[in-house]
Design a protein around this motif. Structure first.
Motif, PDB file in Angstrom:
ATOM      1  N   TYR A   1       2.026  11.321  -2.396  1.00 22.70           N
ATOM      2  CA  TYR A   1       2.228  10.762  -1.056  1.00 22.70           C
ATOM      3  C   TYR A   1       3.717  10.484  -0.833  1.00 22.70           C
ATOM      4  O   TYR A   1       4.413  10.020  -1.730  1.00 22.70           O
ATOM      5  N   TYR A   2       4.177  10.766   0.383  1.00 14.05           N
ATOM      6  CA  TYR A   2       5.579  10.483   0.733  1.00 14.05           C
ATOM      7  C   TYR A   2       5.619   9.669   2.024  1.00 14.05           C
ATOM      8  O   TYR A   2       4.887   9.944   2.972  1.00 14.05           O
ATOM      9  N   THR A   3       6.459   8.666   2.030  1.00 10.92           N
ATOM     10  CA  THR A   3       6.734   7.943   3.271  1.00 10.92           C
ATOM     11  C   THR A   3       8.135   7.358   3.217  1.00 10.92           C
ATOM     12  O   THR A   3       8.625   7.001   2.147  1.00 10.92           O
ATOM     13  N   ASP A   4       8.739   7.328   4.380  1.00 13.83           N
ATOM     14  CA  ASP A   4      10.001   6.589   4.518  1.00 13.83           C
ATOM     15  C   ASP A   4       9.844   5.545   5.633  1.00 13.83           C
ATOM     16  O   ASP A   4      10.801   4.976   6.117  1.00 13.83           O
ATOM     17  N   SER A   5       8.591   5.290   6.000  1.00 14.67           N
ATOM     18  CA  SER A   5       8.263   4.350   7.071  1.00 14.67           C
ATOM     19  C   SER A   5       8.451   2.911   6.603  1.00 14.67           C
ATOM     20  O   SER A   5       8.097   2.547   5.482  1.00 14.67           O
ATOM     21  N   THR A   6       8.980   2.091   7.502  1.00 17.40           N
ATOM     22  CA  THR A   6       9.123   0.661   7.215  1.00 17.40           C
ATOM     23  C   THR A   6       8.074  -0.152   7.973  1.00 17.40           C
ATOM     24  O   THR A   6       8.236  -1.354   8.161  1.00 17.40           O
TER      25      THR A   6
ATOM     26  N   VAL B   1      12.305  -0.724  -6.239  1.00 16.30           N
ATOM     27  CA  VAL B   1      11.897  -1.775  -5.295  1.00 16.30           C
ATOM     28  C   VAL B   1      10.411  -2.098  -5.439  1.00 16.30           C
ATOM     29  O   VAL B   1      10.004  -3.247  -5.272  1.00 16.30           O
ATOM     30  N   TYR B   2       9.596  -1.107  -5.797  1.00 16.74           N
ATOM     31  CA  TYR B   2       8.169  -1.356  -5.989  1.00 16.74           C
ATOM     32  C   TYR B   2       7.951  -2.405  -7.074  1.00 16.74           C
ATOM     33  O   TYR B   2       7.142  -3.313  -6.922  1.00 16.74           O
ATOM     34  N   TYR B   3       8.670  -2.285  -8.177  1.00 10.80           N
ATOM     35  CA  TYR B   3       8.544  -3.254  -9.274  1.00 10.80           C
ATOM     36  C   TYR B   3       9.182  -4.585  -8.907  1.00 10.80           C
ATOM     37  O   TYR B   3       8.677  -5.642  -9.266  1.00 10.80           O
ATOM     38  N   ASN B   4      10.280  -4.518  -8.197  1.00  9.60           N
ATOM     39  CA  ASN B   4      10.976  -5.752  -7.806  1.00  9.60           C
ATOM     40  C   ASN B   4      10.111  -6.629  -6.901  1.00  9.60           C
ATOM     41  O   ASN B   4      10.244  -7.848  -6.904  1.00  9.60           O
ATOM     42  N   MET B   5       9.244  -6.003  -6.118  1.00  8.72           N
ATOM     43  CA  MET B   5       8.425  -6.750  -5.159  1.00  8.72           C
ATOM     44  C   MET B   5       7.175  -7.381  -5.769  1.00  8.72           C
ATOM     45  O   MET B   5       6.491  -8.152  -5.090  1.00  8.72           O
ATOM     46  N   GLN B   6       6.867  -7.088  -7.012  1.00  6.74           N
ATOM     47  CA  GLN B   6       5.611  -7.566  -7.601  1.00  6.74           C
ATOM     48  C   GLN B   6       5.491  -9.093  -7.589  1.00  6.74           C
ATOM     49  O   GLN B   6       4.454  -9.631  -7.206  1.00  6.74           O
ATOM     50  N   GLY B   7       6.550  -9.794  -7.995  1.00  5.70           N
ATOM     51  CA  GLY B   7       6.513 -11.259  -8.015  1.00  5.70           C
ATOM     52  C   GLY B   7       6.325 -11.840  -6.626  1.00  5.70           C
ATOM     53  O   GLY B   7       5.509 -12.750  -6.414  1.00  5.70           O
ATOM     54  N   PHE B   8       7.088 -11.307  -5.667  1.00  2.45           N
ATOM     55  CA  PHE B   8       6.963 -11.757  -4.285  1.00  2.45           C
ATOM     56  C   PHE B   8       5.548 -11.519  -3.774  1.00  2.45           C
ATOM     57  O   PHE B   8       4.946 -12.387  -3.142  1.00  2.45           O
ATOM     58  N   ASN B   9       5.002 -10.347  -4.069  1.00  3.60           N
ATOM     59  CA  ASN B   9       3.683 -10.011  -3.558  1.00  3.60           C
ATOM     60  C   ASN B   9       2.607 -10.955  -4.086  1.00  3.60           C
ATOM     61  O   ASN B   9       1.710 -11.352  -3.342  1.00  3.60           O
TER      62      ASN B   9
ATOM     63  N   LEU C   1       5.808   5.272  -4.312  1.00  2.00           N
ATOM     64  CA  LEU C   1       6.813   4.961  -5.330  1.00  2.00           C
ATOM     65  C   LEU C   1       6.248   4.828  -6.747  1.00  2.00           C
ATOM     66  O   LEU C   1       6.967   5.055  -7.719  1.00  2.00           O
ATOM     67  N   TYR C   2       4.998   4.452  -6.872  1.00  4.13           N
ATOM     68  CA  TYR C   2       4.424   4.271  -8.209  1.00  4.13           C
ATOM     69  C   TYR C   2       4.423   5.563  -9.029  1.00  4.13           C
ATOM     70  O   TYR C   2       4.735   5.529 -10.223  1.00  4.13           O
ATOM     71  N   PRO C   3       4.102   6.719  -8.439  1.00  9.57           N
ATOM     72  CA  PRO C   3       4.078   7.952  -9.243  1.00  9.57           C
ATOM     73  C   PRO C   3       5.430   8.345  -9.843  1.00  9.57           C
ATOM     74  O   PRO C   3       5.460   9.090 -10.822  1.00  9.57           O
TER      75      PRO C   3
ATOM     76  N   THR D   1       0.813  -1.215   0.000  1.00  4.22           N
ATOM     77  CA  THR D   1       0.000   0.000   0.000  1.00  4.22           C
ATOM     78  C   THR D   1       0.847   1.266   0.000  1.00  4.22           C
ATOM     79  O   THR D   1       0.720   2.110  -0.890  1.00  4.22           O
ATOM     80  N   ASP D   2       1.711   1.414   0.987  1.00  2.00           N
ATOM     81  CA  ASP D   2       2.552   2.615   1.068  1.00  2.00           C
ATOM     82  C   ASP D   2       3.509   2.702  -0.119  1.00  2.00           C
ATOM     83  O   ASP D   2       3.772   3.791  -0.633  1.00  2.00           O
ATOM     84  N   LEU D   3       4.033   1.550  -0.525  1.00  2.00           N
ATOM     85  CA  LEU D   3       4.964   1.555  -1.658  1.00  2.00           C
ATOM     86  C   LEU D   3       4.265   2.030  -2.930  1.00  2.00           C
ATOM     87  O   LEU D   3       4.830   2.803  -3.704  1.00  2.00           O
ATOM     88  N   TYR D   4       3.051   1.568  -3.139  1.00  2.00           N
ATOM     89  CA  TYR D   4       2.297   1.990  -4.315  1.00  2.00           C
ATOM     90  C   TYR D   4       2.060   3.496  -4.284  1.00  2.00           C
ATOM     91  O   TYR D   4       2.313   4.204  -5.258  1.00  2.00           O
ATOM     92  N   GLU D   5       1.574   3.977  -3.145  1.00  2.00           N
ATOM     93  CA  GLU D   5       1.245   5.405  -3.021  1.00  2.00           C
ATOM     94  C   GLU D   5       2.469   6.299  -3.203  1.00  2.00           C
ATOM     95  O   GLU D   5       2.392   7.345  -3.840  1.00  2.00           O
TER      96      GLU D   5
END
Length: 196
Positions: free
Chosen positions: A144-149, A57-65, A38-40, A32-36
């Motif tokens: 949207y911006y986040t650096d939260s893990t 990293v957003y694209y790299n995580m697609q297969g795992f997700n 990193l996707y733009p 969710t946060d990654l999409y909001e």
């Protein structure tokens, strides 16, 4: 004693089903946060190139997700299997009960190890994002911006609960076996007393 044990086993079966659902919801929420955020910043001509370093990293995580989502569905189905085999209400366990508990436990432990390794790997990639550039981009383009893990870190709680439920399910099997053995000994003594 059987009444207490049967109440516990019913609670554990429901807990196993609920944690499966939580894993499924978590698999939906982890991006969710990654999409909001990193996707733009993607490059629409070439999605593998991004406008901010590290946001790939957003694209790299697609297969795992996708695999994680399927694993969540799998854990729900294994939780349902506990109910199909009547593990939640059965006074005596039969082979199906042992198989369903073993399948749930094995799958849960494998999922825990696999998901932990994957999530930590992608968390490390996320931390390589150029957050200053991402923040500047978010301010300029009102995104949207986040650096939260948070979504990466919450897996410790989710999979910690799964492991606790697995341990409790296995402990319940041993408790059930000891009660079944004690009950069989009482039956055998009653037969011996009746025979003499």
């Amino acid at each position: 004693m059987y009444k207490k044990q049967m109440v516990v086993q019913k609670i554990l079966c429901f807990a196993a089903l609920i944690i499966g659902a939580i894993i499924f919801v978590y698999s939906l929420g982890i991006m969710t946060d990654l999409y909001e955020a990193l996707y733009p910043v993607r490059n629409s001509a070439d999605p593998e190139k991004t406008k901010v370093a590290g946001t790939i990293v957003y694209y790299n995580m697609q297969g795992f997700n996708k695999q994680f989502l399927l694993a969540g569905i799998g854990m729900i189905l294994l939780g349902v299997l506990l109910f199909i085999t009547n593990t939640h209400v059965r006074r005596k366990y039969y082979i199906g009960n042992y198989v369903s508990v073993a399948a749930y436990s094995a799958a849960g432990l494998v999922l825990t190890v696999w998901a932990h390794a994957q999530i930590e790997y992608y968390k490390a990639q996320f931390l390589q994002v150029d957050f200053e550039a991402l923040k500047a981009y978010a301010e300029d383009w009102k995104t949207y911006y986040t650096d939260s893990t948070f979504w990466f870190d919450i897996h410790y709680l989710v999979f910690g609960l799964l492991v606790v439920i697995i341990i409790a399910l296995i402990a319940n099997v041993f408790w059930k076996r000891s009660l079944m053995k004690a009950e069989q000994e009482l039956i055998n003594r009653g037969k011996e007393a009746a025979a003499s």
